[in-house]
Design an enzyme around this catalytic site. Structure first.
Site, PDB file in Angstrom:
ATOM      1  N   CYS A   1       0.881  -1.171   0.000  1.00 23.31           N
ATOM      2  CA  CYS A   1       0.000   0.000   0.000  1.00 23.31           C
ATOM      3  C   CYS A   1       0.910   1.210   0.000  1.00 23.31           C
ATOM      4  O   CYS A   1       1.834   1.299   0.821  1.00 23.31           O
ATOM      5  CB  CYS A   1      -0.888  -0.002   1.248  1.00 23.31           C
ATOM      6  SG  CYS A   1      -1.678   1.582   1.608  1.00 23.31           S
TER       7      CYS A   1
ATOM      8  N   CYS B   1      -0.575   4.372  -6.236  1.00 18.60           N
ATOM      9  CA  CYS B   1      -1.589   3.799  -5.340  1.00 18.60           C
ATOM     10  C   CYS B   1      -1.961   2.457  -5.934  1.00 18.60           C
ATOM     11  O   CYS B   1      -2.141   2.341  -7.146  1.00 18.60           O
ATOM     12  CB  CYS B   1      -2.813   4.708  -5.260  1.00 18.60           C
ATOM     13  SG  CYS B   1      -4.220   3.954  -4.396  1.00 18.60           S
TER      14      CYS B   1
END
Lengths: 254, 254
Positions: free
Chosen positions: B55, B166
């Site tokens: 992440c 992302c």
């Protein structure tokens, strides 16, 4: 919070925003109930006299549990909004927009049908509205197109009343109202909820007497207080509550 | 997960999705570090030999903390993606799109500048991309318009390379690439990260020998496993990992 503080200017409000775990609208029922119980427990330790579950998803999933478990009156935002919609509709076709969780729960449909089984309820999840509101992306072609993508199906089905079934949606009210057109009555449950809070406090003899000094509101959040003060100002009035955003307290339930 | 399982077909992967608390991209550094530490602790109890913080927001805020505190190698997704961007750019103008947290952290800028201080990094938060990807709203006028609203400023500044900073954004790759145009090289950090995982396991003598039976992957989530299986299939291949989505386990760290 804003509607309650306006409607009941003598009442001190403790606001808890579970900002570390939002949004609730995409979470499962079990998780929402667990988090709602933790929030309610924290507020009860602060001796609140009445609890408003000011989130449609938490109201949809957790209201019955909280009413069973807590020793104080617990009000949600779905019943007041559904009652207004039942009063407002002429053709008995009511649209409800909300989170995935709120729509999936069937809570609005259940309350409306308990009041009038002949009303047709068309519920539509609008998951992009929450991030648009959080980002302050409230006008222009993107929100307008998103609104049309969500609402056109409800409008084609002939609704004459539309419930803003998420506490974020009033920020997008103008773009939603424009997409819905003049023939559709928009119902915002915040005003209806504030009225029920006033009625309940009065009926139980719990209301503060008017005329004293202005109450001191408190804001509790589970994520960064500074970030909340920035976004919170978008939701709260320029007047009284925003002044108190300088005093946001970090809390957690772990 | 998908890229690692493809690149390293002999390695069993334990995937933990903190689905009850996502998205991380809007949370503060303190909260992301707290949650990332809880996730890492849970995985270490399952005896993982290497941890990938898959992440960008958690990599940006929590990588240093986890590297200090954990006894195993910890890899993030920012360094591999930033390295690829440095290799790819010709005009030394690199765009980075990511969450509010990733952009605010300055992590991509720091890694790129450590490699080549002459490269200009233009970072832009794109908060609507995560909900669009989660909702599967991956094409049509709304995602295209959102992509233009975010990217036009970077394109006007003359970037020739764009990092998808992302892990959700590769789902929107076609709409992002179309808005960016053919002259811009898109960098997806997932492939680069999988290569670094392979190199690290090899260098430390930790790699599984090839040729055995296919490994058994495990999926852990903190919210409803059924909901994860539905969305997870959108991110994972139709092939091997998706098969295992039938065996998703609910976990929590409270």
């Amino acid at each position: 919070m804003r509607r309650i503080a306006t409607r009941l200017p003598a009442e001190p409000v403790i606001y808890l925003g579970d900002t570390a775990r939002v949004p609730y609208g995409t979470k499962s029922a079990d998780t929402v109930i667990r988090y709602a119980r933790a929030c309610a427990t924290l507020l009860c330790k602060r001796n609140v006299k009445l609890l408003v579950v000011a989130c449609n998803t938490a109201s949809a999933y957790a209201l019955d549990t909280l009413r069973e478990e807590l020793p104080i009156p617990v009000l949600g935002v779905i019943e007041p909004g559904a009652q207004r919609a039942v009063q407002a509709t002429r053709n008995r076709k009511v649209g409800v927009i909300g989170t995935v969780g709120t729509v999936r729960s069937g809570a609005y449909q259940a309350v409306v049908h308990a009041l009038d089984p002949a009303i047709e309820v068309l519920a539509k999840p609008c998951p992009l509205f929450v991030p648009l509101a959080e980002e302050g992306w409230l006008e222009g072609p993107v929100p307008a197109q998103v609104a049309h993508a969500y609402l056109d199906e409800l409008l084609a089905a002939g609704i004459d009343t539309l419930v803003l079934g998420c506490t974020h949606y009033p920020l997008l009210r103008s773009v939603i109202a424009e997409a819905a057109g003049d023939a559709v009555t928009i119902v915002d449950s915040a005003e209806a909820t504030a009225a029920v809070v006033a009625d309940t406090l009065a009926a139980m003899g719990l209301a503060c007497a008017p005329g004293g000094p202005p109450p001191r509101h408190r804001f509790l959040v589970t994520d960064d207080p500074a970030g909340f003060a920035r976004i919170g100002a978008r939701f709260l009035d320029e007047g009284h509550p925003a002044r108190d955003l300088a005093e946001v307290e970090w809390v957690d339930f772990q």
